[in-house]
Write a protein that holds these residues in place. Sequence first.
Motif, PDB file in Angstrom:
ATOM      1  N   ALA A 209     -11.889   5.630  41.099  1.00  0.00           N
ATOM      2  CA  ALA A 209     -11.197   6.338  42.177  1.00  0.00           C
ATOM      3  C   ALA A 209     -11.770   7.733  42.400  1.00  0.00           C
ATOM      4  O   ALA A 209     -12.050   8.133  43.541  1.00  0.00           O
ATOM      5  CB  ALA A 209      -9.698   6.426  41.868  1.00  0.00           C
ATOM      6  N   GLU A 210     -11.949   8.483  41.321  1.00  0.00           N
ATOM      7  CA  GLU A 210     -12.439   9.859  41.435  1.00  0.00           C
ATOM      8  C   GLU A 210     -13.892   9.898  41.901  1.00  0.00           C
ATOM      9  O   GLU A 210     -14.263  10.729  42.741  1.00  0.00           O
ATOM     10  CB  GLU A 210     -12.297  10.581  40.094  1.00  0.00           C
ATOM     11  N   GLU A 211     -14.717   9.021  41.364  1.00  0.00           N
ATOM     12  CA  GLU A 211     -16.132   9.032  41.721  1.00  0.00           C
ATOM     13  C   GLU A 211     -16.346   8.642  43.177  1.00  0.00           C
ATOM     14  O   GLU A 211     -17.306   9.097  43.819  1.00  0.00           O
ATOM     15  CB  GLU A 211     -16.908   8.104  40.796  1.00  0.00           C
ATOM     16  N   SER A 212     -15.470   7.807  43.710  1.00  0.00           N
ATOM     17  CA  SER A 212     -15.621   7.390  45.110  1.00  0.00           C
ATOM     18  C   SER A 212     -15.408   8.559  46.074  1.00  0.00           C
ATOM     19  O   SER A 212     -15.827   8.485  47.239  1.00  0.00           O
ATOM     20  CB  SER A 212     -14.635   6.263  45.435  1.00  0.00           C
ATOM     21  N   ASN A 213     -14.771   9.625  45.617  1.00  0.00           N
ATOM     22  CA  ASN A 213     -14.518  10.796  46.459  1.00  0.00           C
ATOM     23  C   ASN A 213     -15.638  11.827  46.401  1.00  0.00           C
ATOM     24  O   ASN A 213     -15.587  12.846  47.101  1.00  0.00           O
ATOM     25  CB  ASN A 213     -13.200  11.472  46.049  1.00  0.00           C
TER      26      ASN A 213
ATOM     27  N   ILE B  87     -20.963   7.900  41.211  1.00  0.00           N
ATOM     28  CA  ILE B  87     -21.754   6.816  40.630  1.00  0.00           C
ATOM     29  C   ILE B  87     -21.959   5.690  41.635  1.00  0.00           C
ATOM     30  O   ILE B  87     -21.124   5.447  42.512  1.00  0.00           O
ATOM     31  CB  ILE B  87     -21.112   6.263  39.340  1.00  0.00           C
ATOM     32  N   GLU B  88     -23.086   4.994  41.494  1.00  0.00           N
ATOM     33  CA  GLU B  88     -23.379   3.853  42.356  1.00  0.00           C
ATOM     34  C   GLU B  88     -23.601   2.574  41.563  1.00  0.00           C
ATOM     35  O   GLU B  88     -23.667   1.486  42.138  1.00  0.00           O
ATOM     36  CB  GLU B  88     -24.597   4.144  43.232  1.00  0.00           C
ATOM     37  N   VAL B  89     -23.696   2.699  40.241  1.00  0.00           N
ATOM     38  CA  VAL B  89     -23.822   1.535  39.373  1.00  0.00           C
ATOM     39  C   VAL B  89     -23.088   1.834  38.073  1.00  0.00           C
ATOM     40  O   VAL B  89     -23.067   2.981  37.610  1.00  0.00           O
ATOM     41  CB  VAL B  89     -25.303   1.187  39.097  1.00  0.00           C
TER      42      VAL B  89
ATOM     43  N   ASN C 206     -15.197  -3.989  44.055  1.00  0.00           N
ATOM     44  CA  ASN C 206     -14.305  -3.556  45.134  1.00  0.00           C
ATOM     45  C   ASN C 206     -14.455  -2.068  45.425  1.00  0.00           C
ATOM     46  O   ASN C 206     -14.146  -1.620  46.538  1.00  0.00           O
ATOM     47  CB  ASN C 206     -12.853  -3.887  44.792  1.00  0.00           C
ATOM     48  N   ALA C 207     -14.935  -1.307  44.434  1.00  0.00           N
ATOM     49  CA  ALA C 207     -15.199   0.118  44.634  1.00  0.00           C
ATOM     50  C   ALA C 207     -16.595   0.371  45.183  1.00  0.00           C
ATOM     51  O   ALA C 207     -17.013   1.523  45.355  1.00  0.00           O
ATOM     52  CB  ALA C 207     -15.020   0.868  43.315  1.00  0.00           C
ATOM     53  N   GLY C 208     -17.335  -0.711  45.466  1.00  0.00           N
ATOM     54  CA  GLY C 208     -18.666  -0.574  46.048  1.00  0.00           C
ATOM     55  C   GLY C 208     -19.759  -0.276  45.050  1.00  0.00           C
ATOM     56  O   GLY C 208     -20.818   0.248  45.434  1.00  0.00           O
TER      57      GLY C 208
END
Length: 398
Positions: free
Chosen positions: A76-80, A85-87, A106-108
Amino acid sequence: MINGENRITRPLRWGMVGGGRTGQVGYKHRTGALRDKTYDLVAGAFDINAERGKDFGVNLGVDSDRCYPDYQTMFAEESNLDDGIEVVSIATPNGTHYEITMAALNAGLHVICEKPLVFTTKEAVEIKQLAEEKGLIVGVTYGFSGNVMLLQMRAMIEQGKIGDIHLVDLQYTHGYAATVDGDKKNAAQKWRVDPKIAGPSFVLGDLSTHTYYMSQLIMPEMKIKKLLCDRQSFVGSRYPLEDNAYVLMHYENGAVGRMWTSAVDAGCMDGQRIRIVGSKASLEWWDSKPNELRYEVQGEPIQTLVRGTEYLDELTSEYERLGTLHQEGLSDAWANIYLRIAVAIDAKNRGDEATLDKLIYPDIDAGIAGVQWIENCVRSADNGSVWVEYETEESVHA
């Protein structure tokens, strides 16, 4: 040959779930990922003990603000973040893989997961479907499969150097669980013999999936038609999970095979061997001598092929690291796996399907195949160690 030049345009922003201070495999993941400047460890939920995990992450050089108490918070935090992160690598016990992998997708996020991927083929296929829907890569850390001499075996078999394959002899055994002591004292061992966490098997999932995947890497056209599995719990408290198993296999081309996998091979330090016998010759590889490949042609002197030499197939040269005068080992194999997965992620991000089509790495299909191997073995053993037709997702729905 790998010489330190960048294989992708920039390092991938990488996070870890698990793999903390008390984890058994975390350092192997980091050794592999950080070797070739293809990953940059920027975040982690390293431990179920949040304070210990944060302390550990900071000691790895991760920002304290990006050492999270759990994977849900991290995703959740990294998506903002613009530089989130991407992996993510999942280095946690088996029973958590499905929920964490699905949450990551689901978080991409691209996913690199420990083996076995999940408990059931149904779960594995759900992961594949979600990954395809999201346009993401799922890799599985069959770490031994990064040894380049396995690619030499593959090339020689494809070139007909051993003739038609008749016999497949596989082994992965050790003696480190020969007594019950480790089940009580070693945290990493304790969960491996708990069906709720480990799943339907112990050594079949923990050990033999490595060797099974390598056999498929070496012989991609060889498909199992049916098998018989006989498994035992010599340390009785581990029942219904096995600490020893024998598997007999019949392949679709008429070849036969066997797998012995065991954690009670007392005194054995390292018992992973692969021997492929053809109509003309045989090939044998042993992970205690990973730089060598034994080549035995009927009626001729035995040959030992050595990693890094000019006479090897060009398939081995792309991931050659140190040259023939120096020995490579498991850490190099892990680095090769992480590098190949990084190349796959970079290609997927760029829409480069041509690169993906020719890349040899343990992908989601390898993860599914490992789960299917376990399911078939368990089905045979639990029905009285009988021969069963080998089921795959395709055969079930055929």
